[in-house]
Motif scaffolding. Structure first.
Motif, PDB file in Angstrom:
ATOM      1  N   GLU A  30       0.842  -1.204   0.000  1.00 45.91           N
ATOM      2  CA  GLU A  30       0.000   0.000   0.000  1.00 45.91           C
ATOM      3  C   GLU A  30       0.866   1.239   0.000  1.00 45.91           C
ATOM      4  O   GLU A  30       0.561   2.225  -0.714  1.00 45.91           O
ATOM      5  CB  GLU A  30      -0.926  -0.030   1.212  1.00 45.91           C
ATOM      6  N   ARG A  31       1.942   1.229   0.748  1.00 51.67           N
ATOM      7  CA  ARG A  31       2.843   2.382   0.733  1.00 51.67           C
ATOM      8  C   ARG A  31       3.459   2.569  -0.653  1.00 51.67           C
ATOM      9  O   ARG A  31       3.561   3.699  -1.145  1.00 51.67           O
ATOM     10  CB  ARG A  31       3.944   2.205   1.772  1.00 51.67           C
ATOM     11  N   GLN A  32       3.872   1.452  -1.261  1.00 48.97           N
ATOM     12  CA  GLN A  32       4.449   1.562  -2.603  1.00 48.97           C
ATOM     13  C   GLN A  32       3.414   2.082  -3.603  1.00 48.97           C
ATOM     14  O   GLN A  32       3.741   2.898  -4.487  1.00 48.97           O
ATOM     15  CB  GLN A  32       4.980   0.197  -3.049  1.00 48.97           C
ATOM     16  N   ARG A  33       2.179   1.624  -3.463  1.00 47.53           N
ATOM     17  CA  ARG A  33       1.140   2.108  -4.396  1.00 47.53           C
ATOM     18  C   ARG A  33       0.900   3.585  -4.229  1.00 47.53           C
ATOM     19  O   ARG A  33       0.764   4.320  -5.220  1.00 47.53           O
ATOM     20  CB  ARG A  33      -0.157   1.322  -4.147  1.00 47.53           C
ATOM     21  N   ALA A  34       0.852   4.058  -3.004  1.00 49.33           N
ATOM     22  CA  ALA A  34       0.664   5.484  -2.784  1.00 49.33           C
ATOM     23  C   ALA A  34       1.831   6.286  -3.361  1.00 49.33           C
ATOM     24  O   ALA A  34       1.638   7.347  -3.991  1.00 49.33           O
ATOM     25  CB  ALA A  34       0.506   5.760  -1.281  1.00 49.33           C
ATOM     26  N   ARG A  35       3.030   5.775  -3.185  1.00 46.59           N
ATOM     27  CA  ARG A  35       4.173   6.487  -3.722  1.00 46.59           C
ATOM     28  C   ARG A  35       4.140   6.538  -5.239  1.00 46.59           C
ATOM     29  O   ARG A  35       4.466   7.549  -5.859  1.00 46.59           O
ATOM     30  CB  ARG A  35       5.465   5.798  -3.243  1.00 46.59           C
ATOM     31  N   VAL A  36       3.718   5.431  -5.858  1.00 43.28           N
ATOM     32  CA  VAL A  36       3.627   5.399  -7.322  1.00 43.28           C
ATOM     33  C   VAL A  36       2.551   6.355  -7.820  1.00 43.28           C
ATOM     34  O   VAL A  36       2.719   7.041  -8.848  1.00 43.28           O
ATOM     35  CB  VAL A  36       3.358   3.962  -7.780  1.00 43.28           C
ATOM     36  N   GLU A  37       1.426   6.447  -7.083  1.00 46.53           N
ATOM     37  CA  GLU A  37       0.370   7.380  -7.492  1.00 46.53           C
ATOM     38  C   GLU A  37       0.870   8.819  -7.425  1.00 46.53           C
ATOM     39  O   GLU A  37       0.582   9.635  -8.320  1.00 46.53           O
ATOM     40  CB  GLU A  37      -0.854   7.191  -6.600  1.00 46.53           C
ATOM     41  N   GLU A  38       1.631   9.131  -6.430  1.00 43.60           N
ATOM     42  CA  GLU A  38       2.183  10.483  -6.357  1.00 43.60           C
ATOM     43  C   GLU A  38       3.147  10.726  -7.528  1.00 43.60           C
ATOM     44  O   GLU A  38       3.127  11.815  -8.134  1.00 43.60           O
ATOM     45  CB  GLU A  38       2.929  10.636  -5.034  1.00 43.60           C
ATOM     46  N   GLU A  39       3.955   9.755  -7.856  1.00 40.52           N
ATOM     47  CA  GLU A  39       4.884   9.933  -8.974  1.00 40.52           C
ATOM     48  C   GLU A  39       4.132  10.103 -10.291  1.00 40.52           C
ATOM     49  O   GLU A  39       4.535  10.877 -11.161  1.00 40.52           O
ATOM     50  CB  GLU A  39       5.839   8.749  -9.056  1.00 40.52           C
ATOM     51  N   ILE A  40       3.023   9.395 -10.416  1.00 41.39           N
ATOM     52  CA  ILE A  40       2.227   9.525 -11.647  1.00 41.39           C
ATOM     53  C   ILE A  40       1.703  10.952 -11.776  1.00 41.39           C
ATOM     54  O   ILE A  40       1.755  11.568 -12.856  1.00 41.39           O
ATOM     55  CB  ILE A  40       1.084   8.503 -11.658  1.00 41.39           C
ATOM     56  N   GLU A  41       1.187  11.466 -10.694  1.00 42.52           N
ATOM     57  CA  GLU A  41       0.670  12.839 -10.737  1.00 42.52           C
ATOM     58  C   GLU A  41       1.786  13.811 -11.057  1.00 42.52           C
ATOM     59  O   GLU A  41       1.593  14.763 -11.845  1.00 42.52           O
ATOM     60  CB  GLU A  41       0.038  13.173  -9.387  1.00 42.52           C
ATOM     61  N   GLN A  42       2.931  13.586 -10.511  1.00 37.80           N
ATOM     62  CA  GLN A  42       4.051  14.500 -10.765  1.00 37.80           C
ATOM     63  C   GLN A  42       4.498  14.418 -12.216  1.00 37.80           C
ATOM     64  O   GLN A  42       4.786  15.457 -12.845  1.00 37.80           O
ATOM     65  CB  GLN A  42       5.223  14.150  -9.830  1.00 37.80           C
ATOM     66  N   GLN A  43       4.559  13.206 -12.790  1.00 42.10           N
ATOM     67  CA  GLN A  43       4.981  13.065 -14.178  1.00 42.10           C
ATOM     68  C   GLN A  43       3.930  13.610 -15.137  1.00 42.10           C
ATOM     69  O   GLN A  43       4.268  14.113 -16.222  1.00 42.10           O
ATOM     70  CB  GLN A  43       5.252  11.583 -14.508  1.00 42.10           C
ATOM     71  N   LYS A  44       2.670  13.541 -14.730  1.00 38.38           N
ATOM     72  CA  LYS A  44       1.633  14.151 -15.566  1.00 38.38           C
ATOM     73  C   LYS A  44       1.825  15.654 -15.625  1.00 38.38           C
ATOM     74  O   LYS A  44       1.641  16.280 -16.678  1.00 38.38           O
ATOM     75  CB  LYS A  44       0.245  13.810 -15.018  1.00 38.38           C
ATOM     76  N   GLU A  45       2.158  16.207 -14.489  1.00 37.35           N
ATOM     77  CA  GLU A  45       2.394  17.638 -14.488  1.00 37.35           C
ATOM     78  C   GLU A  45       3.598  17.979 -15.364  1.00 37.35           C
ATOM     79  O   GLU A  45       3.588  19.008 -16.049  1.00 37.35           O
ATOM     80  CB  GLU A  45       2.616  18.118 -13.060  1.00 37.35           C
ATOM     81  N   ASP A  46       4.624  17.070 -15.346  1.00 34.85           N
ATOM     82  CA  ASP A  46       5.819  17.338 -16.162  1.00 34.85           C
ATOM     83  C   ASP A  46       5.624  16.938 -17.622  1.00 34.85           C
ATOM     84  O   ASP A  46       6.522  17.150 -18.445  1.00 34.85           O
ATOM     85  CB  ASP A  46       7.022  16.556 -15.607  1.00 34.85           C
ATOM     86  N   ASP A  47       4.452  16.367 -17.922  1.00 37.53           N
ATOM     87  CA  ASP A  47       4.123  15.933 -19.295  1.00 37.53           C
ATOM     88  C   ASP A  47       5.170  14.930 -19.824  1.00 37.53           C
ATOM     89  O   ASP A  47       5.634  15.015 -20.954  1.00 37.53           O
ATOM     90  CB  ASP A  47       4.031  17.145 -20.218  1.00 37.53           C
ATOM     91  N   ASN A  48       5.526  13.979 -18.963  1.00 40.22           N
ATOM     92  CA  ASN A  48       6.463  12.893 -19.343  1.00 40.22           C
ATOM     93  C   ASN A  48       5.644  11.634 -19.568  1.00 40.22           C
ATOM     94  O   ASN A  48       5.360  10.881 -18.630  1.00 40.22           O
ATOM     95  CB  ASN A  48       7.509  12.684 -18.244  1.00 40.22           C
ATOM     96  N   SER A  49       5.188  11.457 -20.812  1.00 50.42           N
ATOM     97  CA  SER A  49       4.269  10.349 -21.115  1.00 50.42           C
ATOM     98  C   SER A  49       4.949   8.985 -20.951  1.00 50.42           C
ATOM     99  O   SER A  49       4.321   8.017 -20.506  1.00 50.42           O
ATOM    100  CB  SER A  49       3.738  10.494 -22.547  1.00 50.42           C
ATOM    101  N   ALA A  50       6.202   8.922 -21.326  1.00 55.81           N
ATOM    102  CA  ALA A  50       6.890   7.615 -21.200  1.00 55.81           C
ATOM    103  C   ALA A  50       6.955   7.181 -19.747  1.00 55.81           C
ATOM    104  O   ALA A  50       6.705   6.010 -19.398  1.00 55.81           O
ATOM    105  CB  ALA A  50       8.298   7.706 -21.785  1.00 55.81           C
ATOM    106  N   ALA A  51       7.313   8.110 -18.869  1.00 50.05           N
ATOM    107  CA  ALA A  51       7.376   7.749 -17.445  1.00 50.05           C
ATOM    108  C   ALA A  51       5.998   7.431 -16.908  1.00 50.05           C
ATOM    109  O   ALA A  51       5.841   6.558 -16.035  1.00 50.05           O
ATOM    110  CB  ALA A  51       8.001   8.906 -16.661  1.00 50.05           C
ATOM    111  N   VAL A  52       5.005   8.147 -17.428  1.00 52.68           N
ATOM    112  CA  VAL A  52       3.644   7.880 -16.958  1.00 52.68           C
ATOM    113  C   VAL A  52       3.232   6.460 -17.315  1.00 52.68           C
ATOM    114  O   VAL A  52       2.656   5.727 -16.500  1.00 52.68           O
ATOM    115  CB  VAL A  52       2.669   8.916 -17.562  1.00 52.68           C
ATOM    116  N   PHE A  53       3.505   6.072 -18.576  1.00 55.98           N
ATOM    117  CA  PHE A  53       3.154   4.706 -18.968  1.00 55.98           C
ATOM    118  C   PHE A  53       3.889   3.681 -18.110  1.00 55.98           C
ATOM    119  O   PHE A  53       3.330   2.679 -17.692  1.00 55.98           O
ATOM    120  CB  PHE A  53       3.502   4.500 -20.437  1.00 55.98           C
ATOM    121  N   ARG A  54       5.136   3.930 -17.851  1.00 57.40           N
ATOM    122  CA  ARG A  54       5.899   2.995 -17.038  1.00 57.40           C
ATOM    123  C   ARG A  54       5.349   2.924 -15.627  1.00 57.40           C
ATOM    124  O   ARG A  54       5.196   1.850 -15.052  1.00 57.40           O
ATOM    125  CB  ARG A  54       7.373   3.433 -17.011  1.00 57.40           C
TER     126      ARG A  54
END
Length: 1721
Positions: free
Chosen positions: A129-153
């Motif tokens: 659960e901690r890892q999932r929360a951390r990944v969700e935060e990273e997804i939001e951050q990469q969306k803001e940075d418009d890094n589609s490749a990282a988002v897909f990963r």
């Protein structure tokens, strides 16, 4: 005891259902250890334990209820003891309770395990659960940075985490459910345990009571055992006391037995000594007899050899004379025939009459001989009858006294009877009798020597019997002394004997046909039989000690020892035994080899005399006999000792000895013991010598008389058996007499006492007496023997001086020695007997008298060989003759007081007793310095004189101690042994030499040997003989790397230590071999054996504490890394290793294959070939010599006959012989020298050098086959080193030997290789196992044969390996079973499919061998080139029924011969099918490309091919060429003759393809060119109808249409003209023609010019064989539209032998260049 009530049934059902739904045994995994298992295995203590708590509770309830019932029933009568049922119940309850406790522990463990798993699962869920929360935060951050490749990963990672989280939640729920189930089960088990808590307490109480009871029982048992132990000890003590008493009695008995045995041994030693002496005498006599027999046999063999040589020479002379006689007869017949013919007489008739006359005379002589033989048979029968009558008369005369008839009259009557018989039967004159006797002698001389000897023996036996029957007092062989010897004459008595022998031989002829008596060499079934054909058991029929008048019977068994079936016939007994011996024998018929028959011999003696003779038989293998001996009762007297030595005794003593006189015969006699003076020994010797001389002279005289009075020729070289036996007996008696005297001397000399006391006095007196006796002569000797001597009065005879000794009895005679004066006493006795045949026996007596009272019993004490520093003891026995006690003092010289001691030093010896003193000898190293005068240091001999001082005696008693002193040292040849460096995988052996320096054998042994050392032989134990040196092998095997320093201790048998220092260095190589010893099985020559091993690099870590690391001694550890290895097998050996070098990485291993292939040595094969060549040459020379010798003998016989023929026998008509005889002899010699054949010696055979034998030659193959057939089994041993690199190998050359390798790390591979003879060999191709097909064309099949042979003694089952199915090699025939010596031929084919090299191996498997046959060959692509360029061969135009030829050349550029074939498409079946009605000619094809590949055109009407090819097939050698001739021969007119020529090879490959074309005309002119218009009629319908042909002849021919198309092209606004050509030709023909050329002309040229066509030339002439070109040019006129067609027609006339008109249609078309750029014209 109250037991809680059981649960309700519903509860039991629920519990059972719960357990059935969730079984207690589950699978679990230990996360810490990683091991999987089952709790049932973890807690399994009893295999019969219940599976759940319900079953345990049921079992406990049942047990408890049963026990309660038992308690209620037995409570009143039970005492303090527990019954068996109670004890069993207690143990059963305890087992169930323990199982319940175990079950509870298992459930508790399951609960704890489930809780741990649940805890871990929840921790994992929280982490996810901690890892999932951390990944969700990273997804939001990469969306803001418009890094589609990282988002897909990250989304993919988020999806994976969600999936894992879902799985963990599911697992958590499952684990929680499982935990609840385990808790419920544990609660149920706890409830069950609570139910049985009271029962548990009861069981504990019962157990305590049971333990107390067991303790009481143990105490009682201990008390009982103690009581029994006490009683046992008492019984043991009593038993020991009885055993001690018994042992003491046994020791006493043993001592007594030992004393008796020693006494009997001493007594037996005397008898043994006498027996040995007697045996020596008998052996000497036997040796002398055997030597004489050998000499006689050698002489007989030499005489036989000389006789054979003489016989062969006489036979050769007879054959030569016979040939010469035959030649003379032929010559006389020829001369007689010539003389008769000259006289005018019919020679044939005259010769026929002479032959008839000779035949008549021959038949007359045969008839007379038959009559004579019949008369001889009648005489023999009459003689036999008279002999039987004489036997009966003699037998009757012995029983009843005969009348007194003079012996002369009897002899005269015996001599007259044969004369009268012969005179009455033989009326022939004396000359005829003499010739007949000579002829019979000649016939008998041709018989074998053995038959002659047997006849002579039989005749002598007959004479002996006749002499014996006449008078027993007369000497034997009266006839031999009464008659004189005459040559070529015979008396009537001899004639009678010869007739008798012939009758006996006639009786022998009655044996079965085909098996006559064999007298000479007998060969039966390939074996030579020697000796008697039958043996008898017993060998000699002996009737011993017979009484006259008694009847004795003996059974004799005759056994056939020949190699085949034999017959046996009794001939009778010798004449001496004819009246006393009767034989009961029935001939058994044919007797197989090894079978026997019985015979009974009955002996009835009539006179008291020894008899000797034999029973004579005859068999199919020759005559044989069984000897008979009959002996009367005789006396055989002997004494046990013939020399009595009393030794040394004190004056006044009386000593007696007994002599035993034994009679071994069956006749008793009286004896008298008388004394004679001492010199009688020498006198007896002289008497014996004189007697022997007189006997020898008398024997020689008798022998000379016998030789002078003998009348038979055979009696000169042979002697009768009776005389030989008597002579041998006399010689034996004579030889025994001096031997007895000499033995008595020897026995006297061997006695030490006599030799010491008598010494030289006896020898001097003996010599004096011998000299005096020789001077006095014989009578003085007799007088001196009868007068007794007074000097030997001390020696007397006992009470028994005379008496009688019966048969087989013995008498003891006593001799008494009573010395009165000190000195020597000698006396001889003689025992005389009343039997005159018994000779007196002489006995010598010796004794010495002394007056010293004390002496040492052993004056020389020998201690034998002694060692330094070892104690040796011996006893000194002093004896006294004094009547009082004496004091003794033992004295040792001062030099030896430190080494020798006598205890006691002083003692008293009692009267007439002995005194024992102890001698102690301890030699020390200083013995040489202390006693130089007594001790020799070089030889080690010690001789010490000692004395015994007796009180009141001036002279001491001396005695001597002798000893040989030696050291006790063992010596090594070196003091230190250095083994050097030794690998832990190998052993190092070194040898040391251990020497025994002593003169005594010593035991030795190496003790306390380290485990890494072995001592051989016999594990370091053994015995060393004196001064022996033994080589001891020391084997060092290092267990680990390091330095070794140790000491080997060799201990001798006397507990002395001899150390040997050793040192070594242990080496741990970086590589190791999986197997250091490879033992191959028995491998045949030509076969191979393979073994596999690995080279392992196990060095992966430098940690020396976890595992052994590679190092040299204590050097640093070798680095980890790859290693190179290299095996170095011996050159030209039978061993092959693959790979020999390699590289091994750390932790890996490399496979090495070892192959053992035994083979024959090339040098040995060459030497065997040379040996066989020499042997064949020797046999050839021997055969040539034999043929030469035979030819020389034949030529010599012819020349001898020629010489005799040329020499005149007698002068004719008184004329002298011609004087030219010497000249004839000379010419004869020259002829003989010319015709003599002798081997040429100017060019002798020289053995070739083995190096000159070529490896592929026939001699080499024969030598190899000979070695294979006689190959001996041998065993080879190879030790192959493997060098190992020290560090990282260089990358330049990995296959080379490691240059940086250390010899200390070298590994060694030991190979044991036994080689045996091959059972299967190649018998063809000179024994080569390689079949080379060499170069074979691709597609060609070549078959070769290979013959294999079985050279073993067993049949072989053969099978072969499978060849490559897609390969070129194949086995065409099957294998079969091969018997011993059989052969089989293999057919092997090679068919290459590609041009390359091929090599394959076929294996022929047998039970003990695999024969590898190598097949190799080269596939070569055949290369043929054609000289004709292009694919078209055009013959042009020619007249019909004429021919034209063209030649092209095929060149072979390959390296082998190539076979080719030329094919025509028209002659091929497939092509004819294709060119049938369904095929169309090339004219119908739309394009010219298809026209070039047309098939078959117009063909001849006759059916013959239009095109003929010569040759159609053949073979072209490498580099050669072949001309191919193609002939065109049409039979009708056609312009479309065509065919396809193809050149193919044997592998169906095509060399070239040519299109053959030609045109045939009926006239000489022709027009070619233009475009084809339609299908030619001669192609579609080749055979025209007869009506059409006639119509064409009658009507006029229409013009022939010709189409010519021209195409113009517009280019850049201008029109380019179009050009086409036509050719007019004239055929050159050999036929006579009216016109030889052709003229042509155009008509209607204006119309052509109007349309833009120009023709050049318009007319002309064409010569024969030439062509002329007509050019048509079209220039488009102005205003012509593109693609507009212009057409015009103009006639063209050709005039030759006929006129032909062609209607030429010109068709023109103009087009743009872009439309059709390809058509420029």
């Amino acid at each position: 005891m109250d037991v809680p009530a059981r649960d309700s049934p519903s509860e039991e059902v629920s519990i059972s259902s719960f357990h059935s739904e969730y079984p207690p045994v589950d699978t679990w995994k230990d996360e810490e250890t990683g091991d999987e298992g089952t709790r049932a295995e973890t807690f399994r203590e009893d295999p019969a334990q219940p599976t759940d708590a319900a079953e345990l509770s049921l079992e406990l309830d049942a047990t408890n209820c049963a026990d309660n019932d038992d308690d209620l029933g037995e409570d009143g009568g039970r005492s303090g003891k527990k019954s068996y049922a109670e004890t069993a119940r207690m143990f059963k309850l305890r087992r169930n309770l323990d199982q319940l406790d175990c079950f509870h522990r298992q459930k508790e463990h399951n609960v704890l395990k489930a809780r741990e798993e649940l805890k871990v699962c929840r921790l994992h869920i929280s982490e996810l659960e901690r890892q999932r929360a951390r990944v969700e935060e990273e997804i939001e951050q990469q969306k803001e940075d418009d890094n589609s490749a990282a988002v897909f990963r990250l989304r993919a990672q988020h999806k994976r985490l969600c999936r894992e989280l879902q799985q963990e939640e599911e697992l958590e729920s499952h684990v929680a459910t499982t935990l609840r189930e385990h808790e419920l089960e544990m609660c149920q088990v706890e409830v069950e345990m609570g139910r049985f808590s009271l029962l548990r307490v009861e069981v504990q109480e019962e157990e305590q009571a049971y333990q107390a009871l067991q303790a009481q029982r143990g105490e009682a048992r201990l008390q009982k055992e103690y009581t029994s132990t006490q009683s046992l000890q008492l019984r043991t003590q009593c038993l020991k006391a009885r055993q001690a008493a018994t042992q003491k009695e046994e020791e006493t008995d043993h001592q007594r037995t030992t004393e008796l045995a020693q006494a009997s041994r001493q007594k037996a030693a005397l008898y043994l000594k006498e027996t040995i002496n007697r045996m020596h005498r008998e052996e000497a006599e036997n040796e002398q007899q055997s030597r004489g027999l050998r000499q006689k046999r050698m002489q007989a063999v030499l005489s036989l050899k000389a006789n054979i040589a003489c016989t062969q020479e006489s036979l050769r002379a007879q054959q030569t004379r016979a040939r010469a006689q035959a030649w003379r007869q032929e010559e006389e017949e020829r001369q007689l025939r010539e003389s008769l013919q000259t006289q005018g007489i019919n020679s044939t008739k005259y010769m026929y009459q002479q032959k008839k006359l000779q035949e008549f005379h021959r038949k007359k002589e045969e008839f007379q001989e038959k009559q004579k033989s019949k008369r001889v048979e009648i005489v023999s029968k009459l003689l036999l009858e008279e002999e039987l009558l004489e036997r009966r008369k003699r037998h009757h005369a012995l029983l009843f006294p005969p009348t007194q008839v003079s012996r002369v009259e009897r002899l005269a009557g015996q001599e007259r009877s044969p004369e009268k018989l012969l005179q009455s039967l033989d009326q022939q004159p004396a000359e005829t009798k003499e010739e007949e006797r000579k002829r019979q002698d000649t016939v008998f001389s041709d018989s074998s020597s053995s038959s002659e000897l047997s006849d002579q023996e039989e005749s002598r036996d007959l004479e002996e019997e006749q002499g014996l029957t006449d008078s027993l007092a007369q000497p034997e062989f009266t006839g031999l002394w009464d008659q004189t010897r005459q040559v070529h004459q015979s008396t009537p008595n001899e004639d009678a004997k010869s007739l008798q022998s012939r009758a006996e031989r006639r009786d022998m002829s009655l044996l079965p046909v085909g098996k006559p008596p064999v007298a000479g060499k007998r060969v039966i079934q390939g074996k030579e039989f020697k000796g008697s054909p039958f043996i008898s058991k017993p060998e000699i029929i002996l009737f011993k000690d017979f009484d006259v008048g008694q009847v004795y019977k003996k059974k004799v068994t005759l056994t056939n020892v020949s190699y085949t079936t034999n017959y046996c016939k009794l001939l009778g007994v010798t004449m001496d035994l004819m009246d006393f011996i009767s034989i009961s024998f029935e001939p058994p018929g044919p007797i197989s080899a090894g079978m026997a028959c019985d015979m009974q011999v009955i002996f009835q003696p009539m006179m008291n005399k020894d008899l000797k003779g034999e029973v004579q038989f005859v068999s199919a293998a020759g005559p044989f006999s069984v000897p008979i001996r009959c002996t009367i009762k005789k006396c055989d007297l002997s004494v046990d000792i013939d020399l009595i030595v009393f030794g040394t005794h004190v004056v006044g003593q009386t000593i007696s000895r007994a002599i035993t006189l034994t009679n071994r015969g069956a006749l008793g006699t009286c004896f008298t013991l008388v004394s004679s003076p001492w010199p009688s020994l020498a006198q007896s010797q002289l008497q014996a010598q004189a007697h022997a001389l007189s006997e020898a002279s008398s024997a020689s005289t008798e022998l000379s008389q016998e030789r002078s009075t003998s009348i038979a020729a055979a009696s000169d070289s042979q002697e009768s058996p009776a005389s030989r036996d008597s002579g041998e007996l006399k010689s034996e008696r004579k030889s025994q007499e001096p031997l007895l005297v000499s033995d008595s001397k020897q026995s006297g000399a061997q006695t030490p006492a006599v030799s010491e006391t008598l010494g030289g006095v006896e020898a001097a007196s003996g010599r004096h007496s011998l000299a005096s006796e020789q001077q006095e002569g014989g009578p003085a000797l007799k007088a001196s023997t009868e007068e007794p001597s007074d000097s030997s009065s001390d020696i007397t005879i006992g009470e028994v001086r005379a008496g009688e000794v019966g048969p087989f009895e013995s008498v003891k005679l006593e001799i008494v020695f009573t010395p009165t004066i000190p000195g020597e006493a000698k006396l001889d006795f003689r025992i005389k007997f009343s039997d005159p045949t018994c000779e007196p026996i002489s006995i010598g007596v010796r004794g010495t008298a002394v007056c010293v009272p004390v002496w040492v019993a052993q004056p020389s004490i020998v201690l034998k060989i002694c060692m330094f520093d070892r104690l040796y003891q011996d006893s000194i026995v002093v004896q006294s003759r004094a009547s009082t006690a004496l004091r003794l003092t033992f004295k040792v010289c001062p030099e030896l007081r430190n080494h020798m001691e006598i205890l006691p030093k002083t003692g008293y010896i009692q009267a007439r007793s002995s005194f024992n003193a102890k001698l102690k000898f301890l030699p020390r190293r200083s013995l040489f310095e202390d006693a130089k005068t007594f001790f020799d240091s070089e030889t080690g001999v010690l001789e010490v004189p000692l004395t015994v001082q007796v009180a009141d005696q001036v002279r001491p008693v001396p005695f001597t101690v002798h000893a040989v002193i030696t050291s006790s040292d063992l010596c090594f040849d070196r003091t230190e042994v250095d083994f050097g460096h030794c690998s832990i995988y190998e052993s190092v052996k070194t040898s040391v030499r251990l020497t025994n320096l002593t003169l005594l054998p010593q035991d030795f042994g190496f003790l306390s040997i380290p485990q890494f050392v072995q001592v051989q032989p016999n594990d370091g134990f053994g015995t060393l003989l004196p001064l022996e040196t033994l080589e001891v092998d020391l084997i060092f095997s290092a267990k680990k790397a390091g330095e070794y320093s140790f000491q080997l201790n060799c201990k001798s048998g006397i507990n002395r230590d001899f150390p040997l220092a050793c040192r070594a260095v242990g080496v741990h190589p970086p590589l190791e071999l999986s197997h250091s010893l490879v033992q191959f099985g028995a491998t045949a020559v030509g076969d191979c054996s393979t073994a596999v091993l690995h080279v392992v690099n196990a060095h992966t870590s430098l940690n020396e504490f976890t595992h052994p690391v590679p190092r040299i001694g204590r050097d640093p550890v070798a680095p980890v890394g790859p290693r190179l290895f290299a095996f170095t097998p011996p050159e030209n050996s039978e061993i092959r290793l693959t790979p020999r070098t390699g590289k091994v990485l750390p932790g890996q291993r490399c496979l090495v294959q070892v192959t053992f292939r035994p083979r024959l040595c090339d040098q040995a094969i060459r030497e065997e070939a040379v040996r066989l060549l020499c042997r064949s040459e020797e046999l050839r020379l021997h055969e040539l010599e034999r043929v030469t010798k035979a030819e020389g003998n034949r030529k010599g016989g012819e020349q001898e006959g020629l010489c005799k023929r040329d020499a005149p026998t007698a002068p004719q008509k008184g004329k002298k012989p011609p004087p030219a005889r010497p000249q004839v002899k000379q010419t004869l010699k020259e002829k003989i020298s010319k015709v003599s054949i002798s081997p040429k010696t100017d060019s002798p055979f020289r053995a070739p050098n083995p190096a000159d034998i070529q490896s592929g030659s026939e001699e080499y193959a024969v030598g190899r086959a000979s070695l294979l057939h006689s190959f001996p089994e041998h065993y080879s041993r190879y030790v192959i080193p493997c060098f190992v690199s020290d560090g990282e190998p260089p990358q330049s050359d990995l296959q080379a030997q490691p240059s940086c390798s250390s010899p200390l790390n070298t590994l060694y591979l030991e190979l044991h290789c036994p080689a045996v003879r091959p059972p299967l060999v190649v018998a063809s191709s000179n024994g080569q196992t390689t079949i080379n097909y060499h170069q074979v064309a691709v597609g060609q099949k070549v078959v070769k044969k290979l013959t294999i042979q079985n050279i073993s003694q067993e049949a072989l089952e053969l099978r072969s390996s499978v060849l490559d199915l897609s390969g070129p090699f194949s086995l065409l025939n099957a294998l079969r079973r091969l018997g011993p010596g059989a052969t089989h031929t293999l057919l092997l084919a090679f068919t290459p499919s590609q041009g390359k090299r091929y090599r394959e191996t076929v294996e022929i498997h047998s039970p003990n061998m695999t024969l590898e046959i190598t097949l190799c060959g080269v596939g070569v692509d055949p290369l043929l080139t054609s000289s004709h360029q292009g694919g078209l061969m055009d013959f042009g135009y020619m007249l019909e029924k004429e021919r034209a030829s063209q030649v092209f050349k095929l060149q072979n550029t390959s390296s082998l011969s190539v076979r080719f074939s030329v094919l025509l498409h028209s002659l091929s079946l497939g092509c004819k099918a294709l060119s049938g009605a369904d095929s169309f000619p090339a004219l119908l094809s739309p394009g010219p490309e298809e026209q070039t590949h047309s098939t078959v055109g117009t063909q001849n009407y006759s059916g013959r091919s239009v095109f003929n090819v010569t040759p159609i097939e053949g073979t072209i050698a490498p580099g050669k060429s072949q001309d191919i001739t193609v002939t065109f021969l049409p039979d009708h007119e056609s312009l479309h003759y065509s065919d396809i020529l193809k050149v193919e090879l044997m592998n169906k490959s095509t060399v070239c393809v040519m299109v053959l074309k030609g045109a045939a005309r009926s006239h000489i002119m022709y027009l070619c060119g233009g475009d084809p218009l339609a299908v030619p009629t001669d192609v579609v319908h080749p055979l025209p109808a007869s009506g059409d042909s006639e119509h064409t002849v009658d009507c006029e021919k229409p013009p022939l249409p010709v189409l010519l198309t021209l195409r113009g092209v517009y280019r850049e606004g201008a029109m380019s003209p179009a050009v086409r050509e036509l050719e007019v030709g004239c055929i050159c023909s050999t036929q006579p023609m009216a016109k030889k050329n052709v003229e042509f002309s155009w008509e209607g040229l204006q119309a052509l010019q109007q349309r833009g066509f120009t023709v050049e030339p318009t007319r002309g002439t064409v010569d024969a064989g030439h062509r002329r070109t007509i050019t048509v040019i079209w220039t488009p006129p102005c205003g012509l539209k593109p693609n507009e067609v212009v057409q015009v027609c103009a006639p063209l006339t050709l005039r030759g032998d006929e006129t032909e008109v062609y209607s030429v249609t010109l068709l023109a078309l103009a087009s743009r260049a872009s439309q059709d750029p390809s058509h420029t014209n």
